[in-house]
Design a protein around this motif. Structure first.
Motif, PDB file in Angstrom:
ATOM      1  N   ARG A 108     -13.981 103.895  53.809  1.00 19.12           N
ATOM      2  CA  ARG A 108     -15.022 102.628  54.386  1.00 19.12           C
ATOM      3  C   ARG A 108     -16.176 103.212  54.134  1.00 19.12           C
ATOM      4  O   ARG A 108     -17.242 102.526  53.436  1.00 19.12           O
ATOM      5  CB  ARG A 108     -14.695 102.010  55.702  1.00 19.12           C
ATOM      6  CG  ARG A 108     -13.530 101.388  55.896  1.00 19.12           C
ATOM      7  CD  ARG A 108     -13.302 100.708  57.083  1.00 19.12           C
ATOM      8  NE  ARG A 108     -13.037 101.528  58.311  1.00 19.12           N
ATOM      9  CZ  ARG A 108     -11.642 101.654  58.504  1.00 19.12           C
ATOM     10  NH1 ARG A 108     -10.867 101.090  57.921  1.00 19.12           N
ATOM     11  NH2 ARG A 108     -11.346 102.646  59.347  1.00 19.12           N
ATOM     12  N   LYS A 109     -16.736 104.346  54.529  1.00 15.58           N
ATOM     13  CA  LYS A 109     -18.021 104.863  54.430  1.00 15.58           C
ATOM     14  C   LYS A 109     -18.383 104.988  52.792  1.00 15.58           C
ATOM     15  O   LYS A 109     -19.575 104.762  52.382  1.00 15.58           O
ATOM     16  CB  LYS A 109     -17.932 106.445  54.924  1.00 15.58           C
ATOM     17  CG  LYS A 109     -19.374 106.962  54.916  1.00 15.58           C
ATOM     18  CD  LYS A 109     -19.451 108.467  55.315  1.00 15.58           C
ATOM     19  CE  LYS A 109     -20.809 109.308  55.245  1.00 15.58           C
ATOM     20  NZ  LYS A 109     -20.622 110.407  55.765  1.00 15.58           N
ATOM     21  N   VAL A 110     -17.482 105.302  51.773  1.00 17.28           N
ATOM     22  CA  VAL A 110     -17.741 105.600  50.618  1.00 17.28           C
ATOM     23  C   VAL A 110     -17.520 104.233  49.807  1.00 17.28           C
ATOM     24  O   VAL A 110     -18.510 103.984  48.831  1.00 17.28           O
ATOM     25  CB  VAL A 110     -16.721 106.563  49.871  1.00 17.28           C
ATOM     26  CG1 VAL A 110     -16.682 106.583  48.279  1.00 17.28           C
ATOM     27  CG2 VAL A 110     -16.834 107.749  50.601  1.00 17.28           C
ATOM     28  N   LEU A 111     -16.688 103.405  50.100  1.00 15.36           N
ATOM     29  CA  LEU A 111     -16.367 102.201  49.204  1.00 15.36           C
ATOM     30  C   LEU A 111     -16.754 100.792  50.103  1.00 15.36           C
ATOM     31  O   LEU A 111     -17.254  99.878  49.361  1.00 15.36           O
ATOM     32  CB  LEU A 111     -14.796 102.133  48.949  1.00 15.36           C
ATOM     33  CG  LEU A 111     -14.312 103.098  48.238  1.00 15.36           C
ATOM     34  CD1 LEU A 111     -12.792 102.772  47.916  1.00 15.36           C
ATOM     35  CD2 LEU A 111     -15.031 103.396  46.803  1.00 15.36           C
ATOM     36  N   GLY A 112     -16.860 100.854  51.271  1.00 16.86           N
ATOM     37  CA  GLY A 112     -17.251  99.655  52.044  1.00 16.86           C
ATOM     38  C   GLY A 112     -15.875  99.048  52.567  1.00 16.86           C
ATOM     39  O   GLY A 112     -14.745  99.844  52.801  1.00 16.86           O
ATOM     40  N   GLY A 113     -15.878  97.622  53.195  1.00 21.39           N
ATOM     41  CA  GLY A 113     -14.695  97.369  53.788  1.00 21.39           C
ATOM     42  C   GLY A 113     -13.753  96.928  52.937  1.00 21.39           C
ATOM     43  O   GLY A 113     -13.668  97.135  51.538  1.00 21.39           O
ATOM     44  N   ALA A 114     -12.539  96.148  53.375  1.00 21.71           N
ATOM     45  CA  ALA A 114     -11.459  95.967  52.549  1.00 21.71           C
ATOM     46  C   ALA A 114     -11.651  94.870  51.485  1.00 21.71           C
ATOM     47  O   ALA A 114     -11.163  94.965  50.513  1.00 21.71           O
ATOM     48  CB  ALA A 114     -10.347  94.999  53.631  1.00 21.71           C
ATOM     49  N   GLU A 115     -12.774  94.066  51.408  1.00 22.01           N
ATOM     50  CA  GLU A 115     -13.023  93.082  50.262  1.00 22.01           C
ATOM     51  C   GLU A 115     -13.869  93.906  49.289  1.00 22.01           C
ATOM     52  O   GLU A 115     -14.043  93.400  48.090  1.00 22.01           O
ATOM     53  CB  GLU A 115     -14.053  92.009  50.756  1.00 22.01           C
ATOM     54  CG  GLU A 115     -15.514  92.446  51.263  1.00 22.01           C
ATOM     55  CD  GLU A 115     -15.806  93.063  52.564  1.00 22.01           C
ATOM     56  OE1 GLU A 115     -16.812  93.461  52.943  1.00 22.01           O
ATOM     57  OE2 GLU A 115     -14.613  93.384  53.279  1.00 22.01           O
ATOM     58  N   LYS A 116     -14.192  95.418  49.441  1.00 21.47           N
ATOM     59  CA  LYS A 116     -15.065  96.334  48.389  1.00 21.47           C
ATOM     60  C   LYS A 116     -13.932  96.865  47.639  1.00 21.47           C
ATOM     61  O   LYS A 116     -14.547  97.557  46.721  1.00 21.47           O
ATOM     62  CB  LYS A 116     -16.036  96.823  48.972  1.00 21.47           C
ATOM     63  CG  LYS A 116     -16.981  96.142  49.944  1.00 21.47           C
ATOM     64  CD  LYS A 116     -18.002  95.533  48.946  1.00 21.47           C
ATOM     65  CE  LYS A 116     -19.043  94.743  49.816  1.00 21.47           C
ATOM     66  NZ  LYS A 116     -19.790  95.681  50.504  1.00 21.47           N
ATOM     67  N   VAL A 117     -12.600  97.262  47.968  1.00 19.24           N
ATOM     68  CA  VAL A 117     -11.698  97.945  47.297  1.00 19.24           C
ATOM     69  C   VAL A 117     -11.231  97.155  46.362  1.00 19.24           C
ATOM     70  O   VAL A 117     -11.215  95.902  46.213  1.00 19.24           O
ATOM     71  CB  VAL A 117     -10.797  98.559  48.447  1.00 19.24           C
ATOM     72  CG1 VAL A 117     -11.471  99.452  49.347  1.00 19.24           C
ATOM     73  CG2 VAL A 117      -9.774  97.576  48.841  1.00 19.24           C
ATOM     74  N   PRO A 118     -10.426  97.959  45.203  1.00 19.08           N
ATOM     75  CA  PRO A 118      -9.929  97.445  44.250  1.00 19.08           C
ATOM     76  C   PRO A 118      -8.586  96.661  44.892  1.00 19.08           C
ATOM     77  O   PRO A 118      -8.106  96.828  45.683  1.00 19.08           O
ATOM     78  CB  PRO A 118      -9.546  98.521  43.206  1.00 19.08           C
ATOM     79  CG  PRO A 118     -10.362  99.612  43.587  1.00 19.08           C
ATOM     80  CD  PRO A 118     -10.690  99.561  45.061  1.00 19.08           C
ATOM     81  N   ALA A 119      -8.305  95.513  43.970  1.00 17.94           N
ATOM     82  CA  ALA A 119      -7.190  94.785  44.374  1.00 17.94           C
ATOM     83  C   ALA A 119      -5.708  95.346  44.591  1.00 17.94           C
ATOM     84  O   ALA A 119      -5.063  95.114  45.436  1.00 17.94           O
ATOM     85  CB  ALA A 119      -7.124  93.395  43.215  1.00 17.94           C
ATOM     86  N   ASP A 120      -5.765  96.335  43.674  1.00 20.09           N
ATOM     87  CA  ASP A 120      -4.400  97.191  43.711  1.00 20.09           C
ATOM     88  C   ASP A 120      -4.555  98.315  44.551  1.00 20.09           C
ATOM     89  O   ASP A 120      -3.446  99.486  44.366  1.00 20.09           O
ATOM     90  CB  ASP A 120      -3.845  97.403  42.345  1.00 20.09           C
ATOM     91  CG  ASP A 120      -4.764  98.421  41.832  1.00 20.09           C
ATOM     92  OD1 ASP A 120      -6.033  98.573  41.903  1.00 20.09           O
ATOM     93  OD2 ASP A 120      -4.399  98.773  40.420  1.00 20.09           O
ATOM     94  N   TYR A 121      -5.520  98.544  45.402  1.00 13.92           N
ATOM     95  CA  TYR A 121      -5.730  99.861  46.137  1.00 13.92           C
ATOM     96  C   TYR A 121      -4.611  99.891  47.367  1.00 13.92           C
ATOM     97  O   TYR A 121      -4.223 101.462  47.361  1.00 13.92           O
ATOM     98  CB  TYR A 121      -7.148  99.985  46.680  1.00 13.92           C
ATOM     99  CG  TYR A 121      -7.624 101.235  47.297  1.00 13.92           C
ATOM    100  CD1 TYR A 121      -8.337 102.188  46.445  1.00 13.92           C
ATOM    101  CD2 TYR A 121      -7.078 101.777  48.619  1.00 13.92           C
ATOM    102  CE1 TYR A 121      -8.683 103.329  46.985  1.00 13.92           C
ATOM    103  CE2 TYR A 121      -7.584 102.994  49.123  1.00 13.92           C
ATOM    104  CZ  TYR A 121      -8.464 103.461  48.318  1.00 13.92           C
ATOM    105  OH  TYR A 121      -8.919 105.029  48.890  1.00 13.92           O
ATOM    106  N   PHE A 122      -4.224  98.934  47.791  1.00 14.62           N
ATOM    107  CA  PHE A 122      -3.244  99.108  48.963  1.00 14.62           C
ATOM    108  C   PHE A 122      -1.750  98.558  48.460  1.00 14.62           C
ATOM    109  O   PHE A 122      -0.798  98.607  49.107  1.00 14.62           O
ATOM    110  CB  PHE A 122      -3.712  98.386  50.303  1.00 14.62           C
ATOM    111  CG  PHE A 122      -5.051  98.821  50.955  1.00 14.62           C
ATOM    112  CD1 PHE A 122      -4.868  99.914  51.608  1.00 14.62           C
ATOM    113  CD2 PHE A 122      -5.973  98.322  50.706  1.00 14.62           C
ATOM    114  CE1 PHE A 122      -6.106 100.597  52.013  1.00 14.62           C
ATOM    115  CE2 PHE A 122      -7.232  98.896  51.477  1.00 14.62           C
ATOM    116  CZ  PHE A 122      -7.394  99.938  51.935  1.00 14.62           C
ATOM    117  N   LYS A 123      -1.577  98.123  47.368  1.00 11.95           N
ATOM    118  CA  LYS A 123      -0.626  97.740  46.955  1.00 11.95           C
ATOM    119  C   LYS A 123       0.379  98.750  46.566  1.00 11.95           C
ATOM    120  O   LYS A 123       0.258  99.829  46.120  1.00 11.95           O
ATOM    121  CB  LYS A 123      -0.519  96.674  45.699  1.00 11.95           C
ATOM    122  CG  LYS A 123      -1.345  95.365  45.960  1.00 11.95           C
ATOM    123  CD  LYS A 123      -1.357  94.706  44.798  1.00 11.95           C
ATOM    124  CE  LYS A 123      -2.112  93.190  45.025  1.00 11.95           C
ATOM    125  NZ  LYS A 123      -2.430  92.265  43.956  1.00 11.95           N
TER     126      LYS A 123
END
Length: 751
Positions: free
Chosen positions: A73-88
């Protein structure tokens, strides 16, 4: 930094400084440890990590929770800031794979940096849900750096717990700070499904691991070795993730403050404080309940899935009260007992023992133990005075309380002295050891602490103004001074009832203590003679004489009367008698070769000598029951004879300056006025002594305790409640009943 419950060595690198004081010793546990969490999202890993961090710091271990999610979160930001397939689940784009690897490598580098800077334990907070990932951790930190690696897996088979965790913790995490709650829940559940497809539980029996099932319902341990790993297991066996509120409040004012060995009971103000504390706690919890019910009407449910009005800090939730066994704390909790709350006495909650400096002021400590005082300033956490406890010792003693707090599922109120509360606050907030003496715990504040997954929430709720209350108490205590010099109210039944309880001061009507007499009672200081440091007035005030014809008893005013004869006089006759007796007394005192004054503590007398007289020119003798003063070479003594009462020879002094000798006599008995210094000299009427009023806090401990007891007993009588002595008898009876349940106490009467 708490318990030396283990044996270990201090190495040259085993010291750390956090900028708040000198370097503190840090225990070397013969190796560094990495505790890597394992588990699906919303299984309580973060809660376990931060709870464990607090405890390890309590043990004096330099540790830290390093969270992969926080770093991402510190590097990329909240969940809306990560790539769509980051947690898939499944294959990801090359850019996403590269990004995940960079985040992970940089995070691992932070872990290594912490160990290199002197850290002892890292709690590696991440999912680590595959065998390959766990093997990589062992290769990187175990074989590569020689760090002991153990895994902490949190398994949750109860979906109700998972659902409650999602709604109470995860949707309030930094990932979903601006999200709609229902959308956040939906997104997080999709994230869990992605992890479930590839999750592999720990099954290898070769390396150290701990499995926590359903947040403490079951613990499975494998290959745990060494002291610190064993302490981790023991701690995890005592915790849960159920939300609760912990309240902390200081005990009420005692009759004798700052005297540990006295174990004094509450003062009248302390009892009032206890009632107010109970009322305020009930009021706060009732308001929280009502607010919860209102939210429920609007469709907003209580966090954690609780029924409306039964959540943490709400009236519908059970509340336990914990105190020490010392009177000051346990009696502050009595109003809670009377209202049906469960009150538990725990001996570990007793205040810190001050040892040899018990009862001393700061100035006295500086004067008598200057070296120890310097050590105290330099090492406020670890220093102990002779035969005393340090904050470190107190932390050791409180460890069982820590485990009880972790096990507690209901709300808890802890009533204790400030030293105990400082240590508990430091634990709950995860503070460093040398911050403990700096923590402020004010009288009249209710401290509300709510442990949460990402830390603790602390509220300070003021409910009592000690400065104003003490001022009001002192004004009430001396209110009689402003009401005139009227006679004492004569409630013979009331006086007889208390004669046996307080034989030394039975002549004082109890209502005078509160200034509630409608007959303008004699000032309290005059009746009790409790005016430390105040001198008696030189003579009684003159009063107008009676007019009109001569009564049959008017001749009585010209002679000294007995108390019985004096009571027969009318008001005008008494005024005349008092005026003539005062005039006679003034002439007799003026004829003495010295002048004198007194307090309840001491007697002071002065007399003149020729100018230039020095101490060696005076023949002086101060004995327990007699004194003698005169100029050497002169047969006639200025002061010579037996004293009215015994004095303390070692504390009595004399000096000569500018033609005046000043003598200070310290009384042994401080319960009465002296009618004269020497038994051969004329007496004064001690019933007419009218000292100036002073603050109740100015009185010595013994006098204050006596007055406070009377004030409390008087108020209890007015409310139809038992006095302090009656309360002690009832407590003794209840204790005896518990010891002898086979006996019949139905006909027992207290006398």
């Amino acid at each position: 930094m708490a318990a030396p419950l283990y044996t270990s060595q201090l190495t040259s690198s085993s010291y750390l400084s956090d900028g708040l004081g000198p370097a503190l010793p840090c225990r070397d546990f013969s190796g560094k440890i990495l505790i890597a969490t394992v588990g699906l999202p919303a299984r309580g890993k973060t809660h376990l990590s931060h709870a464990l961090e607090r405890y390890l710091r309590w043990l004096g271990v330099r540790c830290a929770v390093l969270s992969l999610g926080d770093y991402r979160r510190k590097v990329l930001g909240g969940a809306e800031k990560v790539p769509a397939d980051y947690f898939k689940s499944g294959p990801k784009s090359a850019e996403t794979e590269a990004l995940r690897k960079r985040i992970l490598d940089d995070f691992d580098a932070q872990v290594v940096d912490f160990f290199k800077s002197g850290g002892q334990v890292v709690i590696y907070d991440a999912n680590n849900g595959t065998q390959a990932r766990r093997m990589a951790i062992r290769e990187t930190f175990g074989k590569g750096l020689g760090i002991h690696v153990m895994f902490l897996e949190s398994i949750c088979t109860d979906q109700a717990i998972v659902e409650a965790n999602i709604r109470s913790v995860k949707i309030s995490s930094p990932d979903y700070g601006s999200w709609d709650p229902e959308n956040a829940v939906k997104d997080f559940k999709n994230r869990i499904k992605g992890h479930e497809a590839f999750y592999e539980p720990i099954e290898q029996p070769s390396f150290p691991y701990i499995k926590v099932i359903n947040v403490g319902q079951q613990i499975i341990v494998n290959n745990i070795q060494g002291y610190l790993q064993s302490r981790v297991v023991f701690f995890l066996m005592n915790i849960h993730n159920r939300q609760r509120t912990i309240y902390l409040a200081r005990a009420g004012e005692a009759l004798i403050e700052h005297l540990y060995k006295a174990d004094a009971d509450l003062s009248s103000l302390g009892w009032e404080y206890a009632e107010k504390l109970c009322e305020y706690v009930q009021e706060v919890r009732h308001q929280r309940k009502e607010a919860s019910l209102e939210r429920a009407k609007g469709g907003v449910m209580t966090p954690g899935g609780h029924e409306p009005g039964t959540g943490p800090g709400e009236e519908g939730r059970p509340l336990e009260v914990w105190t020490s066994a010392r009177r000051r704390s346990s009696h502050t909790a009595l109003p809670f007992t009377e209202r049906g709350y469960r009150v538990i006495e725990r001996s570990q909650l007793s205040e810190m023992n001050p040892g040899i400096v018990d009862g001393m002021s700061v100035d006295e400590i500086k004067a008598r133990f200057p070296d120890e005082w310097e050590k105290k300033l330099n090492e406020p956490y670890s220093h102990r005075f002779p035969r005393a406890e340090s904050y470190h010792d107190l932390s050791v003693r409180l460890e069982p309380i820590i485990f009880e707090l972790e096990r507690a599922a209901d709300d808890v109120l802890i009533i204790g002295q400030s030293s105990v509360l400082r240590c508990l606050i430091a634990y709950l907030q995860g503070r460093k050891p040398n911050e403990i003496p700096l923590i402020q715990v004010h009288e009249g504040d209710l401290i509300e602490i709510s442990p949460q997954a990402y830390g603790v929430k602390t509220n300070i709720l003021p409910f009592w103004d000690p400065v104003t209350k003490r001022k009001e108490r002192d004004e009430a205590y001396f209110r009689g001074k402003d009401q005139g010099q009227g006679s004492l109210a004569t409630d013979e039944e009331d006086e007889d009832a208390h004669h046996n309880e307080m034989p030394d001061i039975h002549s004082l009507p109890l209502h005078a203590l509160e200034g509630q007499s409608s007959d303008a009672p004699e000032p309290l200081g005059s009746a009790l003679g409790l005016a430390k440091g105040r001198e008696r007035s030189g003579s009684a005030s003159s009063s107008s004489t009676a007019s009109g014809g001569r009564s049959a008893r008017q001749d009585d005013v010209n002679k000294t009367l007995t108390a019985e004869d004096y009571d027969r006089l009318s008001k005008d006759e008494r005024s005349t008698y008092d005026a003539r007796q005062a005039e006679k007394e003034a002439k007799e005192q003026a004829g003495l070769p010295y002048q004198w004054s007194q307090t309840l503590d001491s007697v002071s007398l002065t007399f003149g000598v020729p100018s230039g007289t020095r101490g060696k020119d005076i023949g002086a003798s101060l004995k327990r029951k007699s004194i003698s003063f005169g100029l050497k070479g002169h047969e006639r003594k200025v002061v010579d004879g037996d004293l009215f009462d015994t004095i303390k020879e070692e504390d009595s002094t004399w000096s000569v300056s500018d033609g005046t000798v000043e003598v200070h006599l310290e009384k042994v008995s401080r319960e009465r006025w002296w009618p004269h210094v020497l038994t051969k000299d004329p007496k004064i009427d001690t019933t007419k002594i009218n000292p100036e009023s002073s603050k109740l806090s100015d009185l010595d401990a013994e006098s204050r305790a006596m007055v406070e007891k009377m004030m409390y007993d008087n108020r209890q009588k007015q409310m139809g409640k038992p006095t302090s002595d009656e309360t002690k008898k009832l407590e003794a009876l209840e204790k005896f009943k518990k010891q002898h349940p086979e006996m019949d106490f139905s006909n027992v009467k207290m006398t």
